[in-house]
Design a protein around this motif. Structure first.
Motif, PDB file in Angstrom:
ATOM      1  N   ILE A 165       3.374  23.416 -10.373  1.00 23.12           N
ATOM      2  CA  ILE A 165       4.300  24.448 -10.821  1.00 23.12           C
ATOM      3  C   ILE A 165       5.146  23.911 -11.965  1.00 23.12           C
ATOM      4  CG2 ILE A 165       6.229  25.913 -10.154  1.00 23.12           C
ATOM      5  CD1 ILE A 165       5.157  25.990  -7.368  1.00 23.12           C
ATOM      6  N   GLU A 166       5.040  24.545 -13.118  1.00 20.31           N
ATOM      7  CA  GLU A 166       5.814  24.096 -14.271  1.00 20.31           C
ATOM      8  C   GLU A 166       7.260  24.560 -14.176  1.00 20.31           C
ATOM      9  OE1 GLU A 166       3.859  25.368 -17.783  1.00 20.31           O
ATOM     10  OE2 GLU A 166       2.038  24.193 -17.414  1.00 20.31           O
ATOM     11  N   ASP A 167       7.472  25.790 -13.706  1.00 28.67           N
ATOM     12  CA  ASP A 167       8.819  26.337 -13.583  1.00 28.67           C
ATOM     13  C   ASP A 167       9.396  25.917 -12.237  1.00 28.67           C
ATOM     14  OD1 ASP A 167      11.139  27.754 -13.548  1.00 28.67           O
ATOM     15  OD2 ASP A 167      10.229  29.733 -13.768  1.00 28.67           O
ATOM     16  N   ALA A 168      10.474  25.149 -12.258  1.00 27.61           N
ATOM     17  CA  ALA A 168      11.066  24.634 -11.020  1.00 27.61           C
ATOM     18  C   ALA A 168      12.021  25.628 -10.380  1.00 27.61           C
ATOM     19  CB  ALA A 168      11.797  23.326 -11.296  1.00 27.61           C
ATOM     20  N   HIS A 169      12.075  26.847 -10.906  1.00 30.31           N
ATOM     21  CA  HIS A 169      12.953  27.872 -10.337  1.00 30.31           C
ATOM     22  C   HIS A 169      12.112  28.849  -9.526  1.00 30.31           C
ATOM     23  CE1 HIS A 169      16.353  30.469  -9.802  1.00 30.31           C
ATOM     24  NE2 HIS A 169      15.726  31.486 -10.360  1.00 30.31           N
ATOM     25  N   ILE A 170      12.419  28.965  -8.238  1.00 31.70           N
ATOM     26  CA  ILE A 170      11.682  29.832  -7.319  1.00 31.70           C
ATOM     27  C   ILE A 170      12.491  31.102  -7.093  1.00 31.70           C
ATOM     28  CG2 ILE A 170      10.698  30.028  -5.007  1.00 31.70           C
ATOM     29  CD1 ILE A 170      10.644  26.936  -4.933  1.00 31.70           C
ATOM     30  N   VAL A 171      11.808  32.242  -7.113  1.00 33.10           N
ATOM     31  CA  VAL A 171      12.480  33.522  -6.876  1.00 33.10           C
ATOM     32  C   VAL A 171      11.797  34.244  -5.718  1.00 33.10           C
ATOM     33  CG1 VAL A 171      13.193  35.734  -7.840  1.00 33.10           C
ATOM     34  CG2 VAL A 171      13.075  33.709  -9.317  1.00 33.10           C
ATOM     35  N   PHE A 172      12.578  34.570  -4.701  1.00 31.68           N
ATOM     36  CA  PHE A 172      12.101  35.365  -3.578  1.00 31.68           C
ATOM     37  C   PHE A 172      12.845  36.694  -3.554  1.00 31.68           C
ATOM     38  CE2 PHE A 172      11.459  30.985  -1.752  1.00 31.68           C
ATOM     39  CZ  PHE A 172      10.072  31.022  -1.777  1.00 31.68           C
ATOM     40  N   SER A 173      12.188  37.731  -3.080  1.00 28.48           N
ATOM     41  CA  SER A 173      12.842  39.028  -2.912  1.00 28.48           C
ATOM     42  C   SER A 173      13.253  39.203  -1.455  1.00 28.48           C
ATOM     43  CB  SER A 173      11.910  40.168  -3.344  1.00 28.48           C
ATOM     44  OG  SER A 173      10.679  40.103  -2.648  1.00 28.48           O
ATOM     45  N   SER A 174      14.326  39.966  -1.257  1.00 30.79           N
ATOM     46  CA  SER A 174      14.828  40.149   0.105  1.00 30.79           C
ATOM     47  C   SER A 174      15.724  41.370   0.192  1.00 30.79           C
ATOM     48  CB  SER A 174      15.620  38.917   0.552  1.00 30.79           C
ATOM     49  OG  SER A 174      16.170  39.110   1.844  1.00 30.79           O
ATOM     50  N   ASP A 175      15.669  42.017   1.329  1.00 31.19           N
ATOM     51  CA  ASP A 175      16.651  43.035   1.685  1.00 31.19           C
ATOM     52  C   ASP A 175      17.892  42.314   2.210  1.00 31.19           C
ATOM     53  OD1 ASP A 175      17.876  45.450   2.269  1.00 31.19           O
ATOM     54  OD2 ASP A 175      16.173  46.243   3.396  1.00 31.19           O
ATOM     55  N   THR A 176      18.951  43.057   2.503  1.00 28.76           N
ATOM     56  CA  THR A 176      20.161  42.460   3.072  1.00 28.76           C
ATOM     57  C   THR A 176      20.238  42.784   4.560  1.00 28.76           C
ATOM     58  OG1 THR A 176      21.439  44.433   2.440  1.00 28.76           O
ATOM     59  CG2 THR A 176      21.469  42.557   0.930  1.00 28.76           C
ATOM     60  N   TRP A 177      20.556  41.762   5.364  1.00 30.55           N
ATOM     61  CA  TRP A 177      20.737  41.920   6.805  1.00 30.55           C
ATOM     62  C   TRP A 177      21.922  41.079   7.263  1.00 30.55           C
ATOM     63  CZ3 TRP A 177      15.425  40.610   5.464  1.00 30.55           C
ATOM     64  CH2 TRP A 177      14.576  41.724   5.442  1.00 30.55           C
ATOM     65  N   HIS A 178      23.030  41.743   7.557  1.00 30.90           N
ATOM     66  CA  HIS A 178      24.231  41.151   8.157  1.00 30.90           C
ATOM     67  C   HIS A 178      24.458  39.702   7.707  1.00 30.90           C
ATOM     68  CE1 HIS A 178      20.879  42.081  10.950  1.00 30.90           C
ATOM     69  NE2 HIS A 178      20.859  40.800  11.159  1.00 30.90           N
ATOM     70  N   ASP A 179      24.518  38.737   8.635  1.00 26.05           N
ATOM     71  CA  ASP A 179      24.780  37.343   8.274  1.00 26.05           C
ATOM     72  C   ASP A 179      23.517  36.589   7.871  1.00 26.05           C
ATOM     73  OD1 ASP A 179      27.468  37.576   8.781  1.00 26.05           O
ATOM     74  OD2 ASP A 179      27.291  36.920  10.871  1.00 26.05           O
ATOM     75  N   LEU A 180      22.404  37.277   7.818  1.00 27.28           N
ATOM     76  CA  LEU A 180      21.132  36.608   7.549  1.00 27.28           C
ATOM     77  C   LEU A 180      20.826  36.532   6.061  1.00 27.28           C
ATOM     78  CD1 LEU A 180      19.064  38.333  10.390  1.00 27.28           C
ATOM     79  CD2 LEU A 180      20.198  36.095  10.457  1.00 27.28           C
ATOM     80  N   THR A 181      20.984  37.644   5.367  1.00 28.39           N
ATOM     81  CA  THR A 181      20.694  37.713   3.928  1.00 28.39           C
ATOM     82  C   THR A 181      21.724  38.629   3.287  1.00 28.39           C
ATOM     83  OG1 THR A 181      19.153  39.545   4.313  1.00 28.39           O
ATOM     84  CG2 THR A 181      18.207  37.326   4.226  1.00 28.39           C
ATOM     85  N   ARG A 182      22.705  38.053   2.647  1.00 28.52           N
ATOM     86  CA  ARG A 182      23.781  38.842   2.047  1.00 28.52           C
ATOM     87  C   ARG A 182      23.505  39.100   0.569  1.00 28.52           C
ATOM     88  NH1 ARG A 182      27.223  34.545   4.435  1.00 28.52           N
ATOM     89  NH2 ARG A 182      27.800  35.139   6.566  1.00 28.52           N
ATOM     90  N   SER A 183      24.181  40.103   0.033  1.00 28.83           N
ATOM     91  CA  SER A 183      23.967  40.487  -1.364  1.00 28.83           C
ATOM     92  C   SER A 183      24.435  39.415  -2.340  1.00 28.83           C
ATOM     93  CB  SER A 183      24.677  41.809  -1.667  1.00 28.83           C
ATOM     94  OG  SER A 183      26.066  41.708  -1.403  1.00 28.83           O
ATOM     95  N   ASP A 184      25.319  38.507  -1.897  1.00 32.18           N
ATOM     96  CA  ASP A 184      25.773  37.422  -2.777  1.00 32.18           C
ATOM     97  C   ASP A 184      24.871  36.191  -2.669  1.00 32.18           C
ATOM     98  OD1 ASP A 184      26.416  36.428  -0.291  1.00 32.18           O
ATOM     99  OD2 ASP A 184      28.544  36.111  -0.716  1.00 32.18           O
ATOM    100  N   GLU A 185      23.705  36.361  -2.033  1.00 36.28           N
ATOM    101  CA  GLU A 185      22.699  35.311  -1.871  1.00 36.28           C
ATOM    102  C   GLU A 185      23.143  34.198  -0.919  1.00 36.28           C
ATOM    103  OE1 GLU A 185      20.502  34.010  -5.292  1.00 36.28           O
ATOM    104  OE2 GLU A 185      20.951  35.842  -6.416  1.00 36.28           O
ATOM    105  N   SER A 186      24.072  34.509  -0.041  1.00 35.71           N
ATOM    106  CA  SER A 186      24.412  33.605   1.052  1.00 35.71           C
ATOM    107  C   SER A 186      23.806  34.167   2.333  1.00 35.71           C
ATOM    108  CB  SER A 186      25.934  33.472   1.191  1.00 35.71           C
ATOM    109  OG  SER A 186      26.512  34.711   1.586  1.00 35.71           O
ATOM    110  N   GLY A 187      23.839  33.375   3.395  1.00 37.40           N
ATOM    111  CA  GLY A 187      23.306  33.838   4.668  1.00 37.40           C
ATOM    112  C   GLY A 187      22.362  32.830   5.290  1.00 37.40           C
ATOM    113  N   LEU A 188      22.130  32.989   6.580  1.00 34.09           N
ATOM    114  CA  LEU A 188      21.313  32.045   7.334  1.00 34.09           C
ATOM    115  C   LEU A 188      19.939  31.836   6.717  1.00 34.09           C
ATOM    116  CD1 LEU A 188      20.530  30.313   9.795  1.00 34.09           C
ATOM    117  CD2 LEU A 188      20.009  32.441  11.019  1.00 34.09           C
ATOM    118  N   TYR A 189      19.201  32.914   6.478  1.00 33.08           N
ATOM    119  CA  TYR A 189      17.834  32.767   5.985  1.00 33.08           C
ATOM    120  C   TYR A 189      17.801  32.084   4.621  1.00 33.08           C
ATOM    121  CZ  TYR A 189      16.313  36.001   9.683  1.00 33.08           C
ATOM    122  OH  TYR A 189      16.045  36.597  10.888  1.00 33.08           O
ATOM    123  N   PHE A 190      18.737  32.448   3.757  1.00 32.52           N
ATOM    124  CA  PHE A 190      18.756  31.853   2.420  1.00 32.52           C
ATOM    125  C   PHE A 190      19.088  30.361   2.493  1.00 32.52           C
ATOM    126  CE2 PHE A 190      20.013  36.227   0.480  1.00 32.52           C
ATOM    127  CZ  PHE A 190      18.720  36.672   0.662  1.00 32.52           C
TER     128      PHE A 190
END
Length: 243
Positions: free
Chosen positions: A22-47
């Motif tokens: 992989i030449e690009d060292a920046h990984i991008v994943f898509s996600s919905d938001t779920w309570h404390d798991l995946t927040r809109s500010d990109e914090s949360g357990l899963y992240f």
């Protein structure tokens, strides 16, 4: 294996994977938001869990926050590297790793005046079921069922109350969030456990996605046992899904 041995294995893994395709060292994943798991500010357990897997290898990780169906389509169109929180084989186009990172409780919701009694998955046969679009829960139930997909969880309570559906099937955490958000009187509904479903990353069908899937599994082989990784779950108050 003791903790020093685990960290030695991880160091050796870092060395063995240093020749990344992989030449690009920046990984991008898509996600919905779920309570404390995946927040809109990109914090949360899963992240936090995902970053703990990839950042020690020298990658940076960011998340494109979109509705769940959109997060799936972004992977199908190979516009991102993967999406967060898929059931195994939920779709036929992504690549799935061996290691899950969580599991959630799927429950059946029914109205107390709807005349429905849940006694197990077999009691869903012949009933009018609803669940959120693109979750494809029928493939995880042991019986053929009749169902309708809905776009928003907010509509489930009125549909059950008005007799337009017999049961809603979905993640307990999502349902309880909706109960709190819409101030639902829980005494008017039944909540019954149906099954546990493990949650996985779903990687794009690309060479890059294949590499990230392999890296995920090789890292998780040892990482899931370390106190540091397990403490991420504990810090959020969530059970460790590997025990």
């Amino acid at each position: 294996m003791n903790t020093p041995s685990i960290f030695l294995c991880m160091i050796l893994l870092l060395v063995s994977l240093s020749g990344s395709p992989i030449e690009d060292a920046h990984i991008v994943f898509s996600s919905d938001t779920w309570h404390d798991l995946t927040r809109s500010d990109e914090s949360g357990l899963y992240f936090d869990l995902i970053r703990a897997v990839y950042e020690p290898h020298g990658y940076t990780v960011s998340f494109e926050i979109v509705p769940y169906a959109r997060s799936v389509y972004l992977v199908q169109d190979t516009l991102v590297d993967g999406w967060v929180a898929s059931f195994m084989d939920e779709k036929d186009f992504p690549q799935y790793p061996r290691w899950h990172f969580d599991r959630n409780r799927q429950i059946a919701v029914s109205h107390v005046d709807g005349g429905q009694t849940f006694t197990g998955a077999e009691s869903l046969v012949g009933k009018d079921l609803i669940w959120l679009r693109d979750f494809n829960l029928d493939q995880y139930l042991p019986y053929d069922v009749t169902y309708e997909e809905i776009d928003y969880i907010s509509g489930l309570f009125s549909m059950l109350k008005e007799g337009r559906a017999d049961f809603f099937i979905g993640a307990e955490s999502d349902i309880m969030d909706a109960v709190a958000e819409y101030d639902i009187d829980t005494s008017q509904f039944n909540f019954d456990f149906v099954m546990h479903l493990k949650l996985y990353m779903a990687f794009a069908q690309t060479e890059r996605g294949d590499y990230l899937k392999t890296l995920w599994d090789k890292t998780m082989d040892d990482l899931h046992r370390t106190p540091e990784f397990r403490n991420i779950y504990k810090n959020y108050g969530y059970p460790i899904p590997f025990d």
